[in-house]
Design a protein around this motif. Structure first.
Motif, PDB file in Angstrom:
ATOM      1  N   SER A  42      63.194  48.595  36.861  1.00  0.00           N
ATOM      2  CA  SER A  42      64.633  48.847  36.716  1.00  0.00           C
ATOM      3  C   SER A  42      64.950  50.331  36.560  1.00  0.00           C
ATOM      4  O   SER A  42      65.533  50.769  35.563  1.00  0.00           O
ATOM      5  CB  SER A  42      65.179  48.056  35.530  1.00  0.00           C
ATOM      6  N   VAL A  43      64.576  51.121  37.561  1.00  0.00           N
ATOM      7  CA  VAL A  43      64.868  52.554  37.568  1.00  0.00           C
ATOM      8  C   VAL A  43      66.325  52.742  37.980  1.00  0.00           C
ATOM      9  O   VAL A  43      66.743  52.285  39.040  1.00  0.00           O
ATOM     10  CB  VAL A  43      63.934  53.311  38.524  1.00  0.00           C
ATOM     11  N   SER A  44      67.087  53.429  37.158  1.00  0.00           N
ATOM     12  CA  SER A  44      68.537  53.527  37.384  1.00  0.00           C
ATOM     13  C   SER A  44      68.957  54.750  38.189  1.00  0.00           C
ATOM     14  O   SER A  44      70.145  54.951  38.418  1.00  0.00           O
ATOM     15  CB  SER A  44      69.266  53.529  36.026  1.00  0.00           C
ATOM     16  N   PHE A  48      66.752  54.905  43.842  1.00  0.00           N
ATOM     17  CA  PHE A  48      65.988  53.677  43.671  1.00  0.00           C
ATOM     18  C   PHE A  48      66.881  52.452  43.876  1.00  0.00           C
ATOM     19  O   PHE A  48      68.105  52.527  43.765  1.00  0.00           O
ATOM     20  CB  PHE A  48      65.335  53.646  42.291  1.00  0.00           C
ATOM     21  N   ASP A  49      66.246  51.328  44.163  1.00  0.00           N
ATOM     22  CA  ASP A  49      66.954  50.094  44.497  1.00  0.00           C
ATOM     23  C   ASP A  49      67.723  49.571  43.286  1.00  0.00           C
ATOM     24  O   ASP A  49      67.115  49.191  42.277  1.00  0.00           O
ATOM     25  CB  ASP A  49      65.944  49.045  44.958  1.00  0.00           C
ATOM     26  N   PRO A  50      69.059  49.527  43.359  1.00  0.00           N
ATOM     27  CA  PRO A  50      69.838  49.045  42.217  1.00  0.00           C
ATOM     28  C   PRO A  50      69.645  47.557  41.953  1.00  0.00           C
ATOM     29  O   PRO A  50      69.977  47.080  40.862  1.00  0.00           O
ATOM     30  CB  PRO A  50      71.283  49.355  42.617  1.00  0.00           C
ATOM     31  N   ALA A  51      69.119  46.817  42.929  1.00  0.00           N
ATOM     32  CA  ALA A  51      68.899  45.386  42.717  1.00  0.00           C
ATOM     33  C   ALA A  51      67.925  45.131  41.570  1.00  0.00           C
ATOM     34  O   ALA A  51      68.024  44.110  40.871  1.00  0.00           O
ATOM     35  CB  ALA A  51      68.376  44.744  44.004  1.00  0.00           C
ATOM     36  N   ALA A  52      66.984  46.048  41.363  1.00  0.00           N
ATOM     37  CA  ALA A  52      66.032  45.873  40.263  1.00  0.00           C
ATOM     38  C   ALA A  52      66.727  45.992  38.915  1.00  0.00           C
ATOM     39  O   ALA A  52      66.378  45.281  37.964  1.00  0.00           O
ATOM     40  CB  ALA A  52      64.906  46.900  40.376  1.00  0.00           C
ATOM     41  N   VAL A  53      67.705  46.896  38.809  1.00  0.00           N
ATOM     42  CA  VAL A  53      68.450  47.024  37.559  1.00  0.00           C
ATOM     43  C   VAL A  53      69.303  45.773  37.335  1.00  0.00           C
ATOM     44  O   VAL A  53      69.425  45.288  36.206  1.00  0.00           O
ATOM     45  CB  VAL A  53      69.323  48.293  37.561  1.00  0.00           C
ATOM     46  N   TYR A 106      72.134  48.279  19.762  1.00  0.00           N
ATOM     47  CA  TYR A 106      72.082  48.958  21.062  1.00  0.00           C
ATOM     48  C   TYR A 106      70.628  49.178  21.481  1.00  0.00           C
ATOM     49  O   TYR A 106      69.753  49.522  20.666  1.00  0.00           O
ATOM     50  CB  TYR A 106      72.793  50.310  21.001  1.00  0.00           C
ATOM     51  N   ALA A 107      70.376  49.010  22.779  1.00  0.00           N
ATOM     52  CA  ALA A 107      69.145  49.464  23.429  1.00  0.00           C
ATOM     53  C   ALA A 107      69.488  49.608  24.912  1.00  0.00           C
ATOM     54  O   ALA A 107      70.626  49.360  25.325  1.00  0.00           O
ATOM     55  CB  ALA A 107      67.999  48.480  23.208  1.00  0.00           C
ATOM     56  N   HIS A 108      68.519  49.991  25.741  1.00  0.00           N
ATOM     57  CA  HIS A 108      68.793  50.064  27.180  1.00  0.00           C
ATOM     58  C   HIS A 108      67.638  49.446  27.959  1.00  0.00           C
ATOM     59  O   HIS A 108      66.473  49.537  27.561  1.00  0.00           O
ATOM     60  CB  HIS A 108      69.064  51.502  27.637  1.00  0.00           C
ATOM     61  N   HIS A 109      67.991  48.790  29.073  1.00  0.00           N
ATOM     62  CA  HIS A 109      66.988  48.074  29.864  1.00  0.00           C
ATOM     63  C   HIS A 109      66.568  48.827  31.118  1.00  0.00           C
ATOM     64  O   HIS A 109      65.675  48.361  31.840  1.00  0.00           O
ATOM     65  CB  HIS A 109      67.494  46.668  30.226  1.00  0.00           C
ATOM     66  N   ASP A 110      67.175  49.963  31.409  1.00  0.00           N
ATOM     67  CA  ASP A 110      66.732  50.755  32.553  1.00  0.00           C
ATOM     68  C   ASP A 110      65.590  51.664  32.135  1.00  0.00           C
ATOM     69  O   ASP A 110      65.376  51.910  30.942  1.00  0.00           O
ATOM     70  CB  ASP A 110      67.884  51.560  33.143  1.00  0.00           C
ATOM     71  N   GLY A 136      52.745  50.351  30.414  1.00  0.00           N
ATOM     72  CA  GLY A 136      53.644  50.103  31.530  1.00  0.00           C
ATOM     73  C   GLY A 136      54.913  50.921  31.379  1.00  0.00           C
ATOM     74  O   GLY A 136      55.312  51.283  30.267  1.00  0.00           O
ATOM     75  N   ARG A 137      55.563  51.217  32.501  1.00  0.00           N
ATOM     76  CA  ARG A 137      56.815  51.977  32.447  1.00  0.00           C
ATOM     77  C   ARG A 137      57.895  51.127  31.768  1.00  0.00           C
ATOM     78  O   ARG A 137      58.150  49.995  32.160  1.00  0.00           O
ATOM     79  CB  ARG A 137      57.256  52.375  33.849  1.00  0.00           C
ATOM     80  N   GLY A 138      58.483  51.701  30.732  1.00  0.00           N
ATOM     81  CA  GLY A 138      59.495  50.987  29.965  1.00  0.00           C
ATOM     82  C   GLY A 138      58.933  50.089  28.885  1.00  0.00           C
ATOM     83  O   GLY A 138      59.709  49.466  28.150  1.00  0.00           O
ATOM     84  N   ALA A 139      57.612  50.004  28.768  1.00  0.00           N
ATOM     85  CA  ALA A 139      57.021  49.143  27.738  1.00  0.00           C
ATOM     86  C   ALA A 139      57.522  49.535  26.359  1.00  0.00           C
ATOM     87  O   ALA A 139      57.709  48.678  25.483  1.00  0.00           O
ATOM     88  CB  ALA A 139      55.496  49.228  27.786  1.00  0.00           C
ATOM     89  N   SER A 140      57.775  50.829  26.168  1.00  0.00           N
ATOM     90  CA  SER A 140      58.330  51.287  24.901  1.00  0.00           C
ATOM     91  C   SER A 140      59.777  51.721  25.070  1.00  0.00           C
ATOM     92  O   SER A 140      60.665  51.245  24.371  1.00  0.00           O
ATOM     93  CB  SER A 140      57.484  52.432  24.333  1.00  0.00           C
ATOM     94  N   ASP A 141      60.020  52.627  26.003  1.00  0.00           N
ATOM     95  CA  ASP A 141      61.343  53.228  26.204  1.00  0.00           C
ATOM     96  C   ASP A 141      62.058  52.585  27.381  1.00  0.00           C
ATOM     97  O   ASP A 141      61.856  52.985  28.517  1.00  0.00           O
ATOM     98  CB  ASP A 141      61.165  54.729  26.433  1.00  0.00           C
ATOM     99  N   ASP A 142      62.907  51.579  27.192  1.00  0.00           N
ATOM    100  CA  ASP A 142      63.303  51.109  25.871  1.00  0.00           C
ATOM    101  C   ASP A 142      63.292  49.585  25.861  1.00  0.00           C
ATOM    102  O   ASP A 142      64.040  48.950  25.150  1.00  0.00           O
ATOM    103  CB  ASP A 142      64.687  51.646  25.517  1.00  0.00           C
ATOM    104  N   LYS A 143      62.432  49.003  26.688  1.00  0.00           N
ATOM    105  CA  LYS A 143      62.397  47.546  26.730  1.00  0.00           C
ATOM    106  C   LYS A 143      61.814  46.957  25.451  1.00  0.00           C
ATOM    107  O   LYS A 143      62.152  45.830  25.076  1.00  0.00           O
ATOM    108  CB  LYS A 143      61.672  47.071  27.979  1.00  0.00           C
TER     109      LYS A 143
END
Length: 471
Positions: A42-44, A48-53, A106-110, A136-143
């Motif tokens: 989910s790279v924003s 990058f493909d917005p479908a993943a977000v 609050y958190a963010h999923h991208d 993994g990418r996003g494993a911590s920040d911020d998933k």
């Protein structure tokens, strides 16, 4: 007895024990759900493909719906400008009962782009457990921040069930890593749903894997594209070199004026903040920042002052001929990306004006200087005097078995100032699931699973404390 001393009372031992069991029992599912989110790239960023977000938002919404706690769960987009919409955020609401406060989580999923795949020891979007860390990418920040909220809510639902009275708003943003460009419009669009007495932002660091932290100071940021031009077109370096300045040469000379010989920022008008700091030896800096042997730290003053309370300027990218494609020509222009951090106490607008004035005044040999694509985010200082901060400190201390440290952050979370502007009466807590070896934004980002566990428990205990508190 004051509000602060009241809130410093321990959580009811029987309730705390049941929450510990619920968090522990739910941990395997929490790790599995975190892993599933990491698999979604989910790279924003625009390229990058917005479908993943969108897929990531849908997955988070399903997890939130599954808690069974909320009156409404939805995904929503707000405009960036005109008809251009931002990425989808997840918004869920549950009304408070019997005079209890409302808390906004609050958190963010991208996530950030993965960067160079060759620098990853395992595939960036294939979550992998090695030792006590999930990579993994996003494993911590911020998933992990997202799942801290979800898992804490699951535990609270399991223990308190229909007796839960605290109001809860869950806001999981979808474009924080791309500058939160629709954030202020989202706040305006959903102002009534987002209103809360306490805001918890799960997007920061802990002092270590064993000691929690609450962030009380955040630097702001100013980023922009800087272009230096000296020629209308490229010229032969042998024919004109030595008499004609090229764009690269002028850029290097201009960038060198931004720091003094010690490496401190040397721009008139950029300010610093005075504060007290915990011990932080140079050896710790060297280890956490991965300084190579023989490379000296830069700047002056307490190390944490340099990281938290002084401005910094970094060149984060450069457009120039590659070494492989270099030819014997004088480059007509060179562009770089400047990322400046702004000390608490100064606005991002003031900092940008100081940087702009410096660059224009120090252009070498009459070079043309252009500044474009400017982003600004204000710094923030947390008010530590309220009941919300005291409740947070107490809950984290119980969960971790260690007294939390009040810290600053060298990085920036500009939207916190936006939250404060939109909800000036709300108290703000900045918590986190990261630790010094998380490597957020870098290859081999990871989440320490012990920190993840304790972060979930800390938030569950905090929600239970808020549930027992009348305004």
């Amino acid at each position: 007895m004051t509000e602060t001393s009241q809130s410093a009372r321990p959580t009811d031992p029987e309730l705390a024990g049941r929450l510990r069991e619920a968090v522990q029992g739910g941990l395997p599912a929490s790790i599995a759900d975190l892993s599933a989110l990491v698999r979604i790239p989910s790279v924003s960023w625009d390229a990058f493909d917005p479908a993943a977000v969108e897929a990531s938002a849908d997955a988070v919404a399903a997890l939130v719906e599954g808690t069974g706690l909320f009156d409404e769960v939805r995904t929503s987009r707000a405009p960036i400008e005109g008809e251009t919409l931002g990425h989808p955020a997840v918004l869920a609401t549950r009304a408070a009962k019997d005079g209890r406060p409302t808390v906004l989580l609050y958190a963010h999923h991208d996530v950030q782009p993965q960067g160079d795949d060759e620098l990853w020891e395992t595939p960036p979007f294939e979550p992998t457990v090695r030792g006590d860390r999930l990579y993994g990418r996003g494993a911590s920040d911020d998933k992990a921040g997202v799942m801290t909220h979800v898992a804490a809510l699951r535990a609270v639902k399991e223990v308190l069930g229909d007796d839960l009275k605290v109001g809860i708003v869950l806001f999981i943003e979808g474009e924080e890593e791309f500058g939160s460009r629709s954030f202020t419009n989202f706040l305006a669009q959903h102002h009534d749903q987002l209103a809360a007495d306490l805001i918890i932002v799960a997007d920061a660091d802990n002092w270590s894997t064993e000691i929690p932290a609450l962030t009380v100071g955040l630097r702001g940021n100013v980023t922009f594209r800087l272009t230096v031009k000296t020629l209308e077109h490229a010229s032969h370096s042998g024919m004109y070199g030595g008499a004609v300045p090229d764009g690269m040469m002028a850029m290097i000379r201009l960038l060198s004026t931004l720091h003094d010989d010690a490496g401190s920022v040397n721009v008139a008008g950029l300010t610093s903040r005075d504060a007290e700091y915990p011990d932080f030896p140079e050896s710790q800096l060297r280890e956490e920042a991965a300084l190579l042997p023989g490379v000296a730290p830069i700047g002056t003053g307490h190390i944490l002052s340099r990281l938290w309370s002084q401005p910094s300027i970094t060149v984060t990218g450069i457009d120039a001929p590659s070494v492989a494609n270099a030819s014997n020509t004088l480059s007509p222009s060179t562009s770089v990306r400047i990322s400046a951090r702004v000390a608490p106490g100064q606005t991002a607008d003031e900092a940008f004006e100081a940087l702009r004035d410096h660059l224009l005044a120090h252009a070498p040999w009459g070079a043309v200087v252009e500044i474009s694509d400017v982003d600004r985010g204000n710094p923030f200082l947390v008010d530590t005097s309220g009941w919300g901060f005291a409740e947070g400190m107490a809950a984290l201390g119980e969960a971790w078995g260690a007294e939390p440290v009040e810290t600053g952050i060298g990085g920036s979370i500009p939207f916190i100032s936006d939250l404060h502007d939109a909800f000036p009466e709300a108290q703000i807590l900045v918590t986190g699931v990261e630790d010094p070896d998380t490597r957020a934004h870098s290859p081999n980002e990871s989440q320490h699973l012990g920190v993840f566990h304790r972060s979930i428990l800390g938030e569950a205990l905090l929600l239970a404390r808020l549930d027992a508190r009348r305004l």
